[in-house]
Design a protein around this motif. Structure first.
Motif: not given
Ligand code: SAM
Length: 191
Positions: A123-132
Motif C-alpha cells: 500500500s505504501i509503495q502504491n500511495v507513494l506513486k499517487s502522491l504529488k
C-alpha cells in the motif's frame, strides 16, 4: 505540554501537508477519527478516500462523518488499502497531498484483525506513486500486539531503503517509555 501526544503529532504533520481542496487518503479508517480530521482539513472542495477491510469500521466511519455533516467530502471504501489506486478518480491520480495509516488493530474490536506487513508495504509503495511532489505519508505504528513487532520491523526496513534523493524519511518516537509505545514514520516525497 509542548511535546504532542503521538496522534496529535501525526495530525500536526498532516495539517502541514493538507490544503483546502486537496485529495487525501486514510488507509485504515477504523472508527473514522482520522477520516473526520482529514475531511475538515480538505473542506467542501476536497476529497478523502478512506479504506478498511472491516464492514463495521466502514459503517462507523460513515456514521461519524454523517454526524459531523461532512459525509459528502469522503468516499469510504470497504476494501484493502492494497487496492487504493483502483478507487482513485482520474483527476486525483498523482495528485494526492497526503495519506495516513494507523497500523495495528481497531480498539474495541476483533484484535486478530490487524494490518499485515506485506499489505502495508504494498500500500505504501502504491500511495507513494499517487502522491504529488511535496506530499506526505504518515504511519502511526502500534506494535505491542501479536504480529506488531514483525510489521514494525518490515515497515522500518522498507522505508529505510527508500532513495534519499526522492524521499525524506523521519522517525518520531518517545525513547524513554517502557513497553512498546507507538511511534510515527513520516515520508515526504520530493520528486
Ligand atoms: N484510524 C482508525 C481510527 O481513527 O479509529 C484506527 C485504525 S486501527 C489502528 C487499524 C485498522 O486497519 C482496523 O480498523 C483494521 O480493520 C484496518 N485494516 C487492517 N488491514 C487493512 C487493510 N489491508 N486495508 C485497510 N484497512 C485495514
Amino acid at each position: 505540554m509542548i511535546l504532542n501526544k503521538i496522534l496529535e503529532q501525526a495530525h500536526a504533520l498532516m495539517k502541514k501537508a493538507v490544503h483546502e481542496g486537496g485529495a487525501v487518503i486514510d488507509g485504515t479508517c477504523g472508527n473514522g477519527h482520522d477520516t473526520l480530521f482529514l475531511s475538515n482539513l480538505v473542506g467542501n472542495d476536497g476529497h478523502v478516500y478512506a479504506f478498511d477491510i472491516q464492514e463495521q469500521a466502514v459503517e462507523n466511519t460513515r456514521a461519524r462523518l454523517k454526524e459531523h455533516e461532512v459525509l459528502e467530502r469522503a468516499t469510504v471504501i470497504h476494501d484493502s488499502h492494497t487496492h487504493i489506486e483502483k478507487h482513485l478518480q482520474e483527476e486525483h491520480k498523482g495528485m494526492i497531498q497526503a495519506a495516513i495509516y494507523n497500523l495495528g488493530y481497531l480498539p474495541g474490536s476483533d484484535k486478530s484483525i490487524i494490518t499485515k506487513p506485506n499489505d502495508t508495504i504494498t500500500s505504501i509503495q502504491n500511495v507513494l506513486k499517487s502522491l504529488k511532489k511535496g506530499g506526505l505519508v504518515v504511519l502511526v505504528v502500534y506494535h505491542g500486539h501479536p504480529g506488531g513487532k514483525e510489521e514494525k520491523e518490515a515497515v522500518l526496513r522498507y522505508v529505510s531503503s527508500l532513495d534519499h534523493k526522492n524521499y525524506e524519511v523521519l522517525n518520531y518516537s518517545f525513547i524513554n517509555k517502557d513497553r512498546t509505545p507507538p511511534f510515527i514514520i513520516a515520508i515526504e516525497k520530493n520528486v
